[in-house]
Design an enzyme around this catalytic site. Sequence first.
Site: not given
Ligand code: BGC
Ligand code: NOJ
Length: 803
Positions: A483
């Site tokens: 993400d």
């Molecule tokens: C986090 C991710 C998460 C994304 C979307 C980021 O701040 O590190 O793990 O998936 O936000 O919510």
């Molecule tokens: C948490 C999110 O829920 C997931 O969808 C994503 O793949 C990982 N973070 C890595 O960013």
Amino acid sequence: MKYGFFDDQAREYVITRPDTPLPWINYLGNEGFFSLVSNTGGGYSFYKDAKLQRITRFRYNNVPVDEGGRLFYICDGDTVWSPAFRPAMTPLDHYRCRHGLGYSVFEGRKNGVRAELTVTVPLHTDMEVQKLVLQNDSSETKALNVYGCVEWCLWNAVDDAQNFQRNFNIGEVEIEGSTVYHKTEYRERRDHYAFYSVNAPLSGMDTDRDAFLGQFRGFSSPKAVEERTSYGSVASGWAPVASLRIDLTLAPGERKVLIFRLGYVKNPADQKFAAPGIINKKRAYELISAFETEEQFDAAMAELKDYWASLLSRFTVKSSEEKLDRMVNIWNQYQCMVTFNMSRSASYYESGTGRGMGFRDSCQDLLGFVHLIPERARERIIDIASIQFEDGSTYHQYQPLTKRGNADIGSGFNDDPLWLVACTAAYVRETGDFTILDVPTPFNNVPGSEKPLLTHLRRSIQYTLSHRGPHRLPLIGRADWNDCLNLNCFSNEPGESFQTVSNFESGKAESVFIAGMFVKYGREYAELVRRIGLSDEADEVLRAVDDMEDAVLRNGWDGEWFLRAYDAFERPVGSHLNEEGQIYIEPQGFCVMAGIGGEEYGRKALSSTEARLGNDYGIEILTPCYTEYHDYLGEVSSYPPGYKENGSVFCHNNPWVLLAYCRLKDGNAAFDLYTRNAPAYIEDKSEIHRTEPYCYSQTIAGRSAKNYGEAKNSWLTGTAAWTFVAASQGILGIRPDYDGLIVDPCLPDHMDQLTVTRLFRGTRYEITVKRGPDKGMRTDGKPVAGHIVPLTDKETVKVEVTI
Ligand code: BGC
Ligand code: NOJ
């Protein structure tokens, strides 16, 4: 050091002191009513949706942490204590918290009184039931005042935490007998209410929080409790609570049982009221009377235990590795259920007001869940596919109650569509139920837009193929699985969301990871459609897969490992040419799993992975960590080095590397990786790891972090599902397939033998694996060529494999 121990027989983790490094929690409920419960009784409850139907209040980031929840006070002479230690926090003579599967038990003892509080959400029941057993072990008669209390949340958890100008006016309760009804907003548009009730006459009660607590006090020392009284307060606005007081005496040796019930009721719109302004309580009475007695409670507990025993019996292993067995047989599968239920919505780190159900998250959660309750997996697949758009792109998240896509976050995560192929193929391999492909499924929930599920999968494939960049690799969009790799975001505005802002839509940034996914899931799609007679389509997709593989080998290989991406200016990301972020884990795991470049590339990629990214707790997500923020990379470079996507062990993708090792038949490396972060294997480092030793966390701080080895964000992570797949299908090698069950273990050298039982398509396979010169497989005594045990009608099949 440890703060407890595993009781495998009881399927419990037993916590022996309240001061765990962080609250160690458990989940109650499986269908509608859910509760989170910490090892000191904290947590909250909600019905179906932690944002829209929050029943009890919880304050994230509170000081002290983990206030609220189940508030029990026992007054015995001068002493006030709580069976779960909090809220009273009086040191106990004995404390235990036993977290079991769908229930938790708190044992507290003080001054000769023994309390055992068991909390659970019984199967098929919209209610948390709390059994409090009090026993007088002393030689004197005890006169006790017992309080059970909850603080209501005013339903919408977001409003509850911010819209005070309204909130302070709307709280309403009704009191009848030993029950307090929380009917806030019921007078207008809600058709649901909650209640808290006890199976004994009340000695007193309060429903206004501020009256109960008194001025300047918190939950640890309410004024009512201090005065051993209740004020009979009736909440009107402000903060409604339900504080129920029962005064009782216990003769020496005497035991008494109280049953508290925290329920949720939804009424048909035309049956909301019994009389003007008076709620219709019929359904509440039914729920309450179903849990009047200890016998009823104990029967529900027995039913819950049977339910779990039966679910878990679908896959069991017995090996020489006690910790592997404990993870696979109990805790890993339990966590798969929890992630299936919660996605990334409600934990002690996910506030329940944010992400709802993630498209990619829920698809992946299914991979570790589908063998447990295939019917629920089927339903979930259709729900997920229903938030896909006509062009194959998808909403990124949906709200569990409404099942509608979340417009705030929108779409544009270009890995999302392919995960639908992954979970559907896994479902069909598990069940043989091809009919799911015919289920009319809407796009974006628009009535009339229904097309067979297969069309959705096809659109996923087409979307990926039609969104490719200059190197013939898939465009990344806002981000892919990671993400935080936001290559079109270019944000320099504090607070701007990295996931939803695209300040420079380059139309060029590409993902090698999605290419790896396409190779793997494109093949799975081809196989699936071939089996329903669509060979031309299968051939065509396979040609696209070959082309993608070629693109990866030509443009996605850095010399010693797979590249991660190309940025908006077509520059490589995750290359030795970069100063930082030279290698990322995701394409190594996925491209090797997909078989790209065969053994030669696979071995190279994995040895670079281990050499550069390996640490004591697994494989870090990237290295070297970014030390500066780069707007052309996005959020990944925003985190301090060693945390989250910037160089922690992001546990979710470690099992990809494990499966990649299995693909290369390296059982030692696979198992070694497994043990580095499997909770049971690092239980004795709990003071470093800090989160629960019975479930996976999302991240473990990497070597560059100040707190190397410290985990964060426990419970709701794709690690649960992927590790179950890695352990069961990779290491143990038991893989459901269209024509039968594959048995092809990839064991470390030190494991000489093991047994597995696996329920698959109605047959129980009893599998024994041992080492020996006489390699091969026998089923019911007869030799079978290859690794696949063909489908059968038999109830039980014995499989012996010699490796
Ligand atoms: C986090 C991710 C998460 C994304 C979307 C980021 O701040 O590190 O793990 O998936 O936000 O919510
Ligand atoms: C948490 C999110 O829920 C997931 O969808 C994503 O793949 C990982 N973070 C890595 O960013």
